[in-house]
Write an enzyme that holds these catalytic residues in place. Structure first.
Site, PDB file in Angstrom:
ATOM      1  N   ARG A  42       4.568 -36.973   5.504  1.00  0.00           N
ATOM      2  CA  ARG A  42       5.994 -36.971   5.149  1.00  0.00           C
ATOM      3  C   ARG A  42       6.357 -38.281   4.471  1.00  0.00           C
ATOM      4  NH1 ARG A  42       8.583 -34.151  10.576  1.00  0.00           N
ATOM      5  NH2 ARG A  42       7.217 -32.353  10.433  1.00  0.00           N
ATOM      6  N   SER A  64      10.448 -30.827   7.783  1.00  0.00           N
ATOM      7  CA  SER A  64      11.112 -30.391   9.011  1.00  0.00           C
ATOM      8  C   SER A  64      12.614 -30.658   9.021  1.00  0.00           C
ATOM      9  CB  SER A  64      10.414 -31.058  10.198  1.00  0.00           C
ATOM     10  OG  SER A  64      10.943 -30.591  11.386  1.00  0.00           O
ATOM     11  N   HIS A  65      13.037 -31.494   9.951  1.00  0.00           N
ATOM     12  CA  HIS A  65      14.459 -31.768  10.157  1.00  0.00           C
ATOM     13  C   HIS A  65      14.941 -32.943   9.303  1.00  0.00           C
ATOM     14  CE1 HIS A  65      11.853 -34.132  12.578  1.00  0.00           C
ATOM     15  NE2 HIS A  65      12.787 -35.039  12.691  1.00  0.00           N
ATOM     16  N   ASP A  81      16.216 -26.016  12.617  1.00  0.00           N
ATOM     17  CA  ASP A  81      15.968 -27.097  11.655  1.00  0.00           C
ATOM     18  C   ASP A  81      15.533 -26.537  10.306  1.00  0.00           C
ATOM     19  OD1 ASP A  81      13.412 -26.279  12.284  1.00  0.00           O
ATOM     20  OD2 ASP A  81      12.563 -28.283  12.325  1.00  0.00           O
ATOM     21  N   ASP A 123      12.745 -26.110   8.652  1.00  0.00           N
ATOM     22  CA  ASP A 123      11.625 -25.171   8.530  1.00  0.00           C
ATOM     23  C   ASP A 123      11.585 -24.121   9.635  1.00  0.00           C
ATOM     24  OD1 ASP A 123      10.939 -27.256  10.289  1.00  0.00           O
ATOM     25  OD2 ASP A 123       8.807 -26.874  10.047  1.00  0.00           O
ATOM     26  N   ASP A 142      11.318 -24.203  12.938  1.00  0.00           N
ATOM     27  CA  ASP A 142      10.528 -24.223  14.175  1.00  0.00           C
ATOM     28  C   ASP A 142      11.277 -24.854  15.345  1.00  0.00           C
ATOM     29  OD1 ASP A 142      10.327 -26.793  13.196  1.00  0.00           O
ATOM     30  OD2 ASP A 142       8.137 -26.891  13.209  1.00  0.00           O
ATOM     31  N   ARG A 143      12.326 -25.625  15.063  1.00  0.00           N
ATOM     32  CA  ARG A 143      13.095 -26.224  16.161  1.00  0.00           C
ATOM     33  C   ARG A 143      14.352 -25.396  16.456  1.00  0.00           C
ATOM     34  NH1 ARG A 143      13.183 -32.729  15.827  1.00  0.00           N
ATOM     35  NH2 ARG A 143      11.012 -33.017  15.248  1.00  0.00           N
ATOM     36  N   THR A 190       2.530 -35.985  22.196  1.00  0.00           N
ATOM     37  CA  THR A 190       3.517 -35.403  21.273  1.00  0.00           C
ATOM     38  C   THR A 190       2.812 -34.808  20.060  1.00  0.00           C
ATOM     39  OG1 THR A 190       5.243 -36.912  21.964  1.00  0.00           O
ATOM     40  CG2 THR A 190       5.437 -36.007  19.748  1.00  0.00           C
ATOM     41  N   GLU A 243       8.803 -28.948  23.995  1.00  0.00           N
ATOM     42  CA  GLU A 243       8.906 -30.386  23.809  1.00  0.00           C
ATOM     43  C   GLU A 243      10.374 -30.798  23.818  1.00  0.00           C
ATOM     44  OE1 GLU A 243       5.815 -32.367  21.130  1.00  0.00           O
ATOM     45  OE2 GLU A 243       6.413 -30.589  20.030  1.00  0.00           O
ATOM     46  N   SER A 288      11.738 -32.566  21.778  1.00  0.00           N
ATOM     47  CA  SER A 288      12.230 -32.679  20.401  1.00  0.00           C
ATOM     48  C   SER A 288      12.692 -31.322  19.859  1.00  0.00           C
ATOM     49  CB  SER A 288      11.147 -33.275  19.510  1.00  0.00           C
ATOM     50  OG  SER A 288       9.953 -32.514  19.599  1.00  0.00           O
ATOM     51  N   LYS A 326       5.681 -24.064  17.063  1.00  0.00           N
ATOM     52  CA  LYS A 326       6.900 -23.791  17.805  1.00  0.00           C
ATOM     53  C   LYS A 326       7.763 -22.858  16.958  1.00  0.00           C
ATOM     54  CE  LYS A 326       8.853 -28.309  16.512  1.00  0.00           C
ATOM     55  NZ  LYS A 326       7.755 -29.127  15.995  1.00  0.00           N
TER      56      LYS A 326
HETATM   57  C1  G16 Z   1       6.876 -32.541  14.892  1.00  0.00           C
HETATM   58  C2  G16 Z   1       5.831 -32.052  15.857  1.00  0.00           C
HETATM   59  C3  G16 Z   1       6.370 -32.052  17.252  1.00  0.00           C
HETATM   60  C4  G16 Z   1       6.915 -33.421  17.610  1.00  0.00           C
HETATM   61  C5  G16 Z   1       7.946 -33.841  16.587  1.00  0.00           C
HETATM   62  C6  G16 Z   1       8.447 -35.245  16.799  1.00  0.00           C
HETATM   63  O1  G16 Z   1       7.916 -31.622  14.836  1.00  0.00           O
HETATM   64  O2  G16 Z   1       5.398 -30.749  15.525  1.00  0.00           O
HETATM   65  O3  G16 Z   1       5.346 -31.657  18.109  1.00  0.00           O
HETATM   66  O4  G16 Z   1       7.486 -33.404  18.874  1.00  0.00           O
HETATM   67  O5  G16 Z   1       7.370 -33.799  15.298  1.00  0.00           O
HETATM   68  O6  G16 Z   1       7.404 -36.138  16.618  1.00  0.00           O
HETATM   69  P1  G16 Z   1       7.642 -37.690  16.585  1.00  0.00           P
HETATM   70  O7  G16 Z   1       8.248 -38.024  17.912  1.00  0.00           O
HETATM   71  O8  G16 Z   1       6.285 -38.274  16.397  1.00  0.00           O
HETATM   72  O9  G16 Z   1       8.593 -37.984  15.469  1.00  0.00           O
HETATM   73  P2  G16 Z   1       8.610 -31.220  13.471  1.00  0.00           P
HETATM   74  O10 G16 Z   1       9.653 -30.218  13.859  1.00  0.00           O
HETATM   75  O11 G16 Z   1       9.196 -32.507  12.939  1.00  0.00           O
HETATM   76  O12 G16 Z   1       7.520 -30.684  12.624  1.00  0.00           O
END
Ligand code: G16
Length: 600
Positions: A23, A117-118, A292, A294, A296-297, A361, A380, A382, A393
């Site tokens: 990212r 993602s978010h 979010d 994509d 998944d959240r 994580t 999680e 998050s 997720k």
């Molecule tokens: C990703 C991962 C999750 C993780 C989150 C936050 O989610 O798939 O398992 O909990 O990042 O990670 P970090 O605390 O390292 O920022 P997503 O939804 O951003 O793809």
């Protein structure tokens, strides 16, 4: 006949995939010559050349700015490297859970997901590229490390620059490709598929759609409000929840994916889904959820904006798992949560005698356990919840899981949550984020804290705030040994665990796109029914205070305190003014660029 060109390039040293793919700011992908091409070539290079000709690659993304350009590059580079068959979501749109579903369904070699993602989108926002393997899950560390190694030495990439796919038309497109390196890749098949259908079909097999339809559109239906936040999940919500389950059209908002998410942050929490929270507070809707970018959240809310903490959400689903027909068929093999996620799920696992895994994580750590038949449901802090139906997720799955529980129990979200706390006790939980802090300062803070924690005198130490005193029982840097393949992941977060089970955790995020993001998590368990309804801020204030003192987080990062623009944090700062100075208070209210979030 499209030609293959070999382009000379220079390697970049910063293409290490983080918690979930690479990212960066859009500008990094756009302005650095061959930046995206290099990373895509590095991904394709991990696919065994012998497998490529028979392999299918799934491609889709969350609709953000630069996604369509990246898809054209993926097609061109994949074709030049001998991948003959690509399945792509219409207009490039495919949610992360849907990509996982399609990879599994068609037995693809893997998939590439275009998402950050978010994180915000648009020309000045973020972009991301993530590789998923044939199980449908994010590539494990062994593979992401390989991608990184390849990227560091990359001198050239192969590409078919003339190959242009029409992403809008569902159906097959074929192209002849010239011979390359004495190998012959005669025809490339590009298949543009409906973004929703395969995923919708999967959900029909998991949930009782007839019961959900009665809940959402029967005589005594409940009113729901789902906010897609202009991310990818909009078309899925429209098709599945509105068209198929009969929820009225006004129950779904912000359902058209936009390249910049309407200028908003597609992050389903109390800060960024503030409009949903406001609407829910008015009391017209019984159930609310946001997703979010994509898809998944998820964030779940009850009537009047009652907030379900994500750590509690997975615990509630576990405790009510028989409401979901899928688990009646498969049984429950085990539960899992990431290390910083509160222990709410542990209480259910203990009570129901289910095995529980604590992983680092990153959703990728759940995959091996699922593949080995050891894990059915996980979550999680998050805002991620999911099961072994796929290897990501799944936001909409989590919402249908909650709706299934509502249909079975015929209670409100709030009553279900309160009953749960009465039965299992309550984990009070919060997380502070300090985004885009100076990387060196953040790393040094973590290093120095670790040194202090590893001093033999730290264990057994009594730490106090006000009239509360906690005794350190464990102080470590979390390491995980995968029970399936024995691989070890070290340095996954500093944990201070107290003798009463309360925990303070510090870790650096792996999903930021600039600088470092420090996360501070606090988890404290209360089983006394008299205390479980107490104000979370009051319950957690002493631990917050201790965490800030022991880490010197503010002093070391130059930040004045956790800052936020949402109401709960505002009250928190007012109620606990002593923990912060007046300057911090002003920053909180006036400077939304300091994105420290408090989830309670
Ligand atoms: C990703 C991962 C999750 C993780 C989150 C936050 O989610 O798939 O398992 O909990 O990042 O990670 P970090 O605390 O390292 O920022 P997503 O939804 O951003 O793809």
């Amino acid at each position: 006949m499209v030609k293959i060109t070999t382009v000379k390039t220079k390697p970049y040293g910063d293409q290490k995939p983080g918690t979930s793919g690479l990212r960066k700011r859009v500008t990094v992908f756009q302005q650095n010559q061959h930046y995206a091409e290099n990373f895509i070539q590095s991904i394709i290079s991990v696919i065994d050349p012998a497998e490529r000709q028979a392999a299918t690659l799934v491609v889709g993304g969350d609709g953000r700015f630069f996604m369509k350009d990246a898809i054209q590059l993926i097609v061109q580079i994949a074709a030049a490297n001998g991948i003959n068959h690509l399945v792509i979501g219409q207009n490039g749109i495919m949610s992360t859970p849907a990509v996982s579903c399609v990879i599994r369904k068609i037995k693809a070699v893997g998939g590439i997901i275009l998402t950050a993602s978010h994180n915000p989108g648009g020309p000045n926002g973020d972009f991301g590229i993530k590789y998923n393997i044939s199980s449908g899950g994010p590539a494990p560390e062994g593979i992401t490390n390989k991608i990184f190694e390849i990227s560091k030495g990359l001198q050239e990439y192969h590409i078919c620059p003339e190959l242009k796919v029409d992403l809008s038309k569902i159906g097959k497109q074929t192209f002849d490709v010239e011979t390359f390196n004495n190998e012959y890749y005669p025809i490339i098949y590009l298949e543009i598929v409906d973004s929703v259908e395969a995923y919708a079909e999967m959900l029909r097999g998991i949930f009782d759609f007839a019961a959900l339809k009665t809940l959402l559109s029967g005589d005594k239906h409940i009113n729901v409000r789902l906010d897609a936040m202009h991310g990818v999940v909009g078309p899925y919500v429209k098709k599945i929840v509105c068209e198929e389950l009969g929820s009225p059209a006004n129950s779904a908002v912000n359902c058209v994916p936009q390249e910049d998410f309407g200028g908003h942050h597609p992050d389903p929490n109390l800060t960024y889904a503030a409009d949903l929270v406001k609407t829910m507070k008015e009391g017209e809707y019984d159930f609310g959820a946001a997703f979010d970018g994509d898809g998944d959240r998820n964030m779940v809310l009850g009537k009047h904006g009652f907030f379900v903490n994500p750590s509690d959400s997975v615990a509630v689903i576990a405790a009510n798992i028989t409401s979901i027909p899928y688990f009646q068929k498969t049984g429950v093999k085990g539960l899992a949560r990431s290390m910083p996620t509160s222990g709410a799920l542990d209480n259910v696992a203990k009570n129901l005698k289910m095995q529980l895994f604590e992983t680092p994580t990153g959703w990728k750590f759940f995959g091996n356990l699922m593949d080995a038949g050891k894990l059915s449901l996980c979550g999680e802090e998050s805002f991620g919840t999911g099961s072994d139906h796929i290897r990501e997720k799944d936001g909409l799955w989590a919402v249908l899981a909650w709706l299934s529980i509502l249909a079975t129990r015929k209670q409100s979200v709030e009553d279900i949550m309160k009953d749960h706390w009465q039965k299992f006790g309550r984990n009070f939980f919060t997380r502070y984020d300090y985004e885009e802090v100076d990387s060196d300062a953040a790393n040094k803070m973590i290093k120095d804290l670790e040194t202090a924690m590893f001093d033999p005198s730290f264990k057994g130490k009594k730490l106090s705030s006000g009239d509360k005193t906690y005794e350190v029982a464990v102080a470590d840097n979390f390491a995980y040994t995968d029970p399936v393949d024995g691989s070890v992941s070290k340095n996954q977060g500093l944990r201070i665990i107290f003798s009463d089970g309360s925990r303070i955790i510090f870790r650096l995020s792996g999903t930021g796109s600039a600088g470092a993001t420090v996360r501070l998590y606090i988890d404290s368990y209360e089983k006394d029914p008299q205390k479980i309804y107490q104000d979370p801020q009051v319950m957690l204030a002493p631990l917050v205070d201790i965490a800030l003192k022991v880490s010197q987080l503010h002093e070391r990062t130059g930040r004045s305190g956790p800052t936020s623009v949402f109401v709960i944090c505002f009250f928190f700062l007012v109620a606990h003014y002593n923990a912060f100075n007046m300057y911090a208070f002003h920053v909180c209210v006036c400077t939304p660029t300091y994105n420290a979030h408090t989830y309670l």
